[in-house]
Design a protein around this motif. Sequence first.
Motif, PDB file in Angstrom:
ATOM      1  N   LEU A   5       9.255  -4.284   5.692  1.00 32.45           N
ATOM      2  CA  LEU A   5       9.539  -4.335   7.651  1.00 32.45           C
ATOM      3  C   LEU A   5       8.304  -5.144   8.132  1.00 32.45           C
ATOM      4  O   LEU A   5       8.160  -5.327   9.009  1.00 32.45           O
ATOM      5  CB  LEU A   5       9.987  -2.850   7.754  1.00 32.45           C
ATOM      6  CG  LEU A   5      11.139  -2.512   7.379  1.00 32.45           C
ATOM      7  CD1 LEU A   5      10.911  -0.791   7.852  1.00 32.45           C
ATOM      8  CD2 LEU A   5      11.641  -2.876   8.551  1.00 32.45           C
ATOM      9  N   THR A   6       7.157  -4.845   7.129  1.00 32.00           N
ATOM     10  CA  THR A   6       6.318  -5.685   7.172  1.00 32.00           C
ATOM     11  C   THR A   6       5.450  -6.313   6.140  1.00 32.00           C
ATOM     12  O   THR A   6       5.950  -6.467   5.062  1.00 32.00           O
ATOM     13  CB  THR A   6       4.770  -3.808   7.340  1.00 32.00           C
ATOM     14  OG1 THR A   6       4.773  -3.282   5.963  1.00 32.00           O
ATOM     15  CG2 THR A   6       5.214  -3.452   8.469  1.00 32.00           C
ATOM     16  N   GLU A   7       4.368  -7.093   6.497  1.00 31.79           N
ATOM     17  CA  GLU A   7       3.776  -8.371   5.653  1.00 31.79           C
ATOM     18  C   GLU A   7       3.210  -7.955   5.222  1.00 31.79           C
ATOM     19  O   GLU A   7       1.742  -6.982   6.123  1.00 31.79           O
ATOM     20  CB  GLU A   7       3.488  -9.723   6.670  1.00 31.79           C
ATOM     21  CG  GLU A   7       3.502 -10.748   5.557  1.00 31.79           C
ATOM     22  CD  GLU A   7       4.165 -11.823   5.514  1.00 31.79           C
ATOM     23  OE1 GLU A   7       3.968 -11.925   4.508  1.00 31.79           O
ATOM     24  OE2 GLU A   7       5.012 -11.456   6.004  1.00 31.79           O
ATOM     25  N   PRO A   8       3.579  -8.044   3.878  1.00 27.33           N
ATOM     26  CA  PRO A   8       2.488  -7.343   3.040  1.00 27.33           C
ATOM     27  C   PRO A   8       0.751  -7.599   2.812  1.00 27.33           C
ATOM     28  O   PRO A   8       0.943  -8.574   2.864  1.00 27.33           O
ATOM     29  CB  PRO A   8       2.866  -6.969   1.402  1.00 27.33           C
ATOM     30  CG  PRO A   8       3.714  -8.441   1.690  1.00 27.33           C
ATOM     31  CD  PRO A   8       4.159  -8.875   3.164  1.00 27.33           C
ATOM     32  N   ALA A   9       0.232  -6.991   2.747  1.00 24.81           N
ATOM     33  CA  ALA A   9      -1.628  -7.798   2.663  1.00 24.81           C
ATOM     34  C   ALA A   9      -2.653  -6.212   1.563  1.00 24.81           C
ATOM     35  O   ALA A   9      -2.432  -5.594   2.418  1.00 24.81           O
ATOM     36  CB  ALA A   9      -1.809  -8.064   3.748  1.00 24.81           C
ATOM     37  N   VAL A  10      -3.299  -7.173   1.315  1.00 24.80           N
ATOM     38  CA  VAL A  10      -3.954  -6.743   0.439  1.00 24.80           C
ATOM     39  C   VAL A  10      -5.411  -6.122   1.658  1.00 24.80           C
ATOM     40  O   VAL A  10      -6.058  -7.038   1.978  1.00 24.80           O
ATOM     41  CB  VAL A  10      -4.544  -7.335  -0.658  1.00 24.80           C
ATOM     42  CG1 VAL A  10      -5.456  -6.298  -1.781  1.00 24.80           C
ATOM     43  CG2 VAL A  10      -3.354  -7.535  -2.039  1.00 24.80           C
ATOM     44  N   THR A  11      -5.608  -4.107   0.791  1.00 21.70           N
ATOM     45  CA  THR A  11      -7.166  -4.474   2.238  1.00 21.70           C
ATOM     46  C   THR A  11      -8.251  -3.961   1.129  1.00 21.70           C
ATOM     47  O   THR A  11      -7.882  -3.167  -0.073  1.00 21.70           O
ATOM     48  CB  THR A  11      -6.477  -3.470   2.283  1.00 21.70           C
ATOM     49  OG1 THR A  11      -5.837  -3.650   3.774  1.00 21.70           O
ATOM     50  CG2 THR A  11      -8.271  -2.896   3.665  1.00 21.70           C
TER      51      THR A  11
END
Length: 109
Positions: free
Chosen positions: A12-18
């Motif tokens: 449902l969301t764009e995955p991004a590494v934090t």
Amino acid sequence: MLNKIMMSGRLLTEPAVTTKDDLRYCKFSIAVDQPKQKGIDAVETDTFTCLAFDDNANAVSFLYSKGGTITFVGSLRNAPDNTAVIIVEELHFQNRFAVKVDVNSEQIF
């Protein structure tokens, strides 16, 4: 005690590494269809919050995008706000999947 869960759902969301304090993670949400009930055409969906760490976080961010299907094995944990969070432990790939490619990274999967 056993705490394992296998999920397959749409992102449902764009995955991004934090990165925070030398900890790499990827937080994303998935929608999972409930089993279809006899005589009912509408399918209900459940939403889950997931966390992947380190190499799993990099793989989720690199290989998946919003709307795509992801399958993984993980464990269920309580978040500080008393909600359930699924910790991704293993990624499972189907025979057919789309791969995001960053031509500048020279990284081959």
